[in-house]
Design a protein around this motif. Sequence first.
Motif, PDB file in Angstrom:
ATOM      1  N   GLN B 111      58.599  29.598   2.680  1.00  0.00           N
ATOM      2  CA  GLN B 111      59.112  28.717   3.730  1.00  0.00           C
ATOM      3  C   GLN B 111      60.549  28.294   3.426  1.00  0.00           C
ATOM      4  OE1 GLN B 111      56.426  25.710   5.222  1.00  0.00           O
ATOM      5  NE2 GLN B 111      58.089  24.566   6.193  1.00  0.00           N
ATOM      6  N   PHE B 114      62.752  31.059   4.559  1.00  0.00           N
ATOM      7  CA  PHE B 114      62.861  31.060   6.019  1.00  0.00           C
ATOM      8  C   PHE B 114      63.790  29.930   6.479  1.00  0.00           C
ATOM      9  CE2 PHE B 114      61.220  29.774  10.220  1.00  0.00           C
ATOM     10  CZ  PHE B 114      61.221  30.982  10.889  1.00  0.00           C
ATOM     11  N   GLU B 115      63.648  28.789   5.865  1.00  0.00           N
ATOM     12  CA  GLU B 115      64.502  27.655   6.250  1.00  0.00           C
ATOM     13  C   GLU B 115      65.945  27.893   5.805  1.00  0.00           C
ATOM     14  OE1 GLU B 115      62.516  24.103   4.885  1.00  0.00           O
ATOM     15  OE2 GLU B 115      60.961  24.291   6.417  1.00  0.00           O
ATOM     16  N   GLN B 117      67.372  30.818   5.519  1.00  0.00           N
ATOM     17  CA  GLN B 117      67.929  31.809   6.457  1.00  0.00           C
ATOM     18  C   GLN B 117      68.333  31.142   7.777  1.00  0.00           C
ATOM     19  OE1 GLN B 117      64.939  35.183   4.643  1.00  0.00           O
ATOM     20  NE2 GLN B 117      64.803  34.801   6.822  1.00  0.00           N
ATOM     21  N   THR B 118      67.493  30.219   8.224  1.00  0.00           N
ATOM     22  CA  THR B 118      67.796  29.501   9.463  1.00  0.00           C
ATOM     23  C   THR B 118      69.063  28.669   9.311  1.00  0.00           C
ATOM     24  OG1 THR B 118      65.427  29.369   9.905  1.00  0.00           O
ATOM     25  CG2 THR B 118      66.857  27.911  11.198  1.00  0.00           C
ATOM     26  N   LEU B 119      69.143  27.944   8.183  1.00  0.00           N
ATOM     27  CA  LEU B 119      70.320  27.096   7.941  1.00  0.00           C
ATOM     28  C   LEU B 119      71.594  27.941   7.897  1.00  0.00           C
ATOM     29  CD1 LEU B 119      68.658  24.818   5.248  1.00  0.00           C
ATOM     30  CD2 LEU B 119      69.591  23.984   7.420  1.00  0.00           C
ATOM     31  N   CYS B 121      72.089  30.776   9.393  1.00  0.00           N
ATOM     32  CA  CYS B 121      72.400  31.204  10.763  1.00  0.00           C
ATOM     33  C   CYS B 121      73.028  30.054  11.555  1.00  0.00           C
ATOM     34  CB  CYS B 121      71.144  31.711  11.471  1.00  0.00           C
ATOM     35  SG  CYS B 121      70.548  33.267  10.797  1.00  0.00           S
ATOM     36  N   GLN B 122      72.499  28.855  11.383  1.00  0.00           N
ATOM     37  CA  GLN B 122      73.071  27.691  12.069  1.00  0.00           C
ATOM     38  C   GLN B 122      74.504  27.446  11.613  1.00  0.00           C
ATOM     39  OE1 GLN B 122      70.168  24.653  11.084  1.00  0.00           O
ATOM     40  NE2 GLN B 122      68.947  25.067  12.921  1.00  0.00           N
ATOM     41  N   LEU B 123      74.715  27.609  10.335  1.00  0.00           N
ATOM     42  CA  LEU B 123      76.037  27.347   9.762  1.00  0.00           C
ATOM     43  C   LEU B 123      77.059  28.377  10.235  1.00  0.00           C
ATOM     44  CD1 LEU B 123      77.414  25.478   7.596  1.00  0.00           C
ATOM     45  CD2 LEU B 123      76.888  27.266   5.922  1.00  0.00           C
ATOM     46  N   MET B 126      75.705  33.384  12.994  1.00  0.00           N
ATOM     47  CA  MET B 126      75.254  34.773  12.958  1.00  0.00           C
ATOM     48  C   MET B 126      73.773  34.812  13.358  1.00  0.00           C
ATOM     49  SD  MET B 126      78.126  36.153  12.000  1.00  0.00           S
ATOM     50  CE  MET B 126      77.713  37.881  11.742  1.00  0.00           C
ATOM     51  N   ASP B 127      73.273  36.026  13.653  1.00  0.00           N
ATOM     52  CA  ASP B 127      71.894  36.141  14.149  1.00  0.00           C
ATOM     53  C   ASP B 127      70.852  36.089  13.034  1.00  0.00           C
ATOM     54  OD1 ASP B 127      72.889  36.509  16.734  1.00  0.00           O
ATOM     55  OD2 ASP B 127      73.138  38.659  16.394  1.00  0.00           O
ATOM     56  N   GLY B 295      62.668  36.709   4.332  1.00  0.00           N
ATOM     57  CA  GLY B 295      61.403  36.054   4.665  1.00  0.00           C
ATOM     58  C   GLY B 295      61.225  36.040   6.177  1.00  0.00           C
ATOM     59  N   GLY B 296      59.984  36.205   6.630  1.00  0.00           N
ATOM     60  CA  GLY B 296      59.734  36.193   8.065  1.00  0.00           C
ATOM     61  C   GLY B 296      58.487  35.404   8.405  1.00  0.00           C
ATOM     62  N   ALA B 339      69.740  25.096   0.545  1.00  0.00           N
ATOM     63  CA  ALA B 339      68.939  24.548   1.646  1.00  0.00           C
ATOM     64  C   ALA B 339      68.822  23.027   1.507  1.00  0.00           C
ATOM     65  CB  ALA B 339      67.554  25.203   1.665  1.00  0.00           C
TER      66      ALA B 339
END
Lengths: 492, 455
Positions: B111, B114-115, B117-119, B121-123, B126-127, B295-296, B339
């Motif tokens: 997790q 995953f978080e 990777q999300t952060l 992308c938000q920063l 990018m996709d 991670g997915g 993160a």
Amino acid sequence: MRNRLATQPLFDLSKPGRRGARLPKCDVPVQELEQLLPAWTQATEPPSLPEVTEPEVIRHFTNLSTLNMSVDTHFYPLGSCTMKYNPKRNERLAGTHGIVDLHPYQPEDTIQGMLQLLYELQEMLAEISGLPAVSLQPAAGAHGELTALMVAGAHFRESGEIRTKVLAPDSSHGTNPASARMAGFESVMIKSSDAGFVDMDDLRSKLDEQVAVFMITNPNTLGIFDRQVSEISDLVHKFGGLIYLDGANMNAILGVTRPGDFGADMMHFNPHKTFSGPHGGGGPGAGPICVNEALGAYLPVPVVVEEDGRFRLEYERPRSIGRVRSFFGNVGVLVRAYCYILSHGPDGLRRVAENAVLNANYLLSRVRHILPVPHGQRCMHEFVATASDLKKKAGVTAMDLGKRLLDYGFHAPTVYFPLTVPECLMIEPTETESKETLDAFAETLFRITEEPADLLHETPHSTYTSRPDEVTAARKPQLKWSPTSDSDKTNH
Amino acid sequence: MPYIYNTPQDQQDMLEAIGVSSIEDLFDQIPAEVRLARPLDLAPAHSEMELSQHLAGLAAQNLHTANSVCFLGGGSYDHFVPAVVDAIASRGEFYTSYTPYQPEVSQGNLQVMFEYQTLICQLTGMDVSNASLYDGGNAAAEAVLMAMSATKRTGKVVVPASVHPEYRQILETYLTSLNTELVTVPAEDGATALAALEAAVDEDTACVLVQHPNFFGAVEQTEDIAHIAHQKGALLVVAFDPISLGLLKRPGDCGADIAVAEGQSLGTPMQYGGPYLGIMACREKFVRRLPGRIGGETVDRRGRRCWVLTLQTREQHIRREKATSNICTNQGLFALRAAIYLATLGPQGLRETAELCVQKANYARQQITQLDRFADAFSRPAFKEFVVRDRNNQVGPMLRDAAEQGILAGIPLQKWYPHLSDCFLVTVTEQRTKQQIEALANCLANAQQPTAIHA
């Protein structure tokens, strides 16, 4: 005890206006931002990060940590990864002022203590490997492989030889052929014999003057020492090739034998395995390499040298391959390795190997009455059992056994590697486990093999999640959180 | 040894169960002629107390952040690390676990991946992001290799001289093995010379790698560079500074196809250069070419949301020589730190950190360049670091003198840029106070009279 909020994604906790950090007021005269940075460089809004408080951050990540198995909490016999105890003293020492807070471009006069540590570590690794020239720069084992293959490439370019191939046994780590390709070589696989050794006939048939390097893991991934190693190195050397030793399994032979003494020209260490730098949930590692005298000239720059009691970084090495990492390398991991080696001394390191091998052989002596161990009654630091018969008889796979072990509080062994043994479980207990733990593991494994197949297919039962659908995950990758995708799902 | 359980009695019992008489017998697989007949020649074992004293002795010989003031940067930065980062990252459940091969007992790590990777992308805008690479330099090199495979162009890679010299050196090492040409475009007034770049990029070019803000601290015209690259079908790789994205336009909004960074700024101490965090994110269409772990999200057999390692057919343990990269061990612990750092700072905290950097760096720039001896080497706007020219051309002795006064004043540029032998790079993070900045300026001002320092 079930904590309903434990796994709620960080982003679901976000609420506009919350924050976890306050910054000081600017104490220099503040200028208009537009005067400092032109408008076209600036974002129109702050990044869309979550807004959470400090206590939420602590609770969120602390709760997540409890969903992991780790060496600190569980027996973790993940073969090939050497999941041994990570000494707390090393964490503390690597985190002290004067070690953890040095900038990599500080003048050499201001970091003599650090340079001394790194210099001494170079010397220690040279002694343990029997290979005198050391680079601490590579960032992981695979990175060390790649670096060494580039060293080999530079050596052959300089001598005007065109060598295009790198050989590795079919039981090798996947990083070996992948590193070979990244270094610009063609990767050629060598078969293993039924006994698990390098198939000498296959090796002979593939050896020629185009072979740059033969990569060998010894002890190999089956946990056995290939006693043909001197013969192999003579043969490869006869064709002008080099021997690379994948040092993943050095834990078995510390102080017992040295790669440089059994014919290796180059090798890497995995300090996060052998010297107990923690694995960090996936990393960091480090991948220092040791090479023979002649190849030393090609090592990456810089290396630490000593002159009249002063230490400095040497960059003037005209035949060097250049750089493979920014700054000096994974120093934090190297500091822990240094502490580990100093804590043990020569006798202690040998005790490590002896007890790692003793524990593995003891566990093997118990497991082989439960599952076949195809490659003999004895092993080095790990061994490979197979669930092939069980699969034929009862439909129970290595995966089922591994998953059920989780229910009983043991991390699963490495499964389905090496690729040469079907339905395999690769078990590496390490020296930092007790006979009682090994007995409990063996008894549990036996108990599991007696359990009904239907039950085992649905294991684990006690964990937060069970048998994730990996096929869908790969087919329709969902690699980041989005507000819509998650709204219809529940956490229990 | 303190970490070994086996008592002599245990060993005896175990040897009996194995059916051998001594531990020595266990090693009989190893031919006698390759056995080491002597003890290793190493220092004797140190107790914890002796080891601590020894390390304290080594540490005492170093200047560090507690006994000096750091104005050094160039890819490694003295940013503030909140206590929460250390508190969580020092939990054994995180740092003594490994790659989540068994997802059921690794949901915490997965997790976090995953978080993270999300952060990222938000920063970055990018996709997709991977779960980390070794460091900024290797992330840049891996991005270039990825661009070569995506464009099927292996002839040439174009990089301006304003990209971190060590990143370019790594790239050169990697590309030499692959017979790909690395074309270096000069910098002009401390940033990419666009005309020269345009002339260098052609139909054989796999990608352009640009750093923004660049090694000299200056902003680059990233969107124009993207246009030049894309016109010729080349990809744009942008190396960014994560802290700068509190203020600056995101790489994803500037035309980047792949964005990479040194993530050390995000909650990781300087540690004399590592371990750090290689950040890599890209556009959706390149996802299956990404190197490293990813991670997915998925569901388990009971339909419950969970996380796994995914797209593993890219990876060496499945594909061996056909993998997108050889990476196995990554920098998971530093992705975790990043993160926690990003979550703790949040959008406002990151913006304020970036603002403090830019204000303080520019204050320092003015304080130093108003001294007669010093000048701005370049006129470009800077984010948190800038290049100063010493009109007396005495950079080496001056920086040494400053270090003796406990001020790590800057990085001499001569090693990488011989034509900038009279220049040094000064970095100012949010941690530097007005007082420290003025002490720096004061120290450099006094260096105007080299003899006076020793008076």
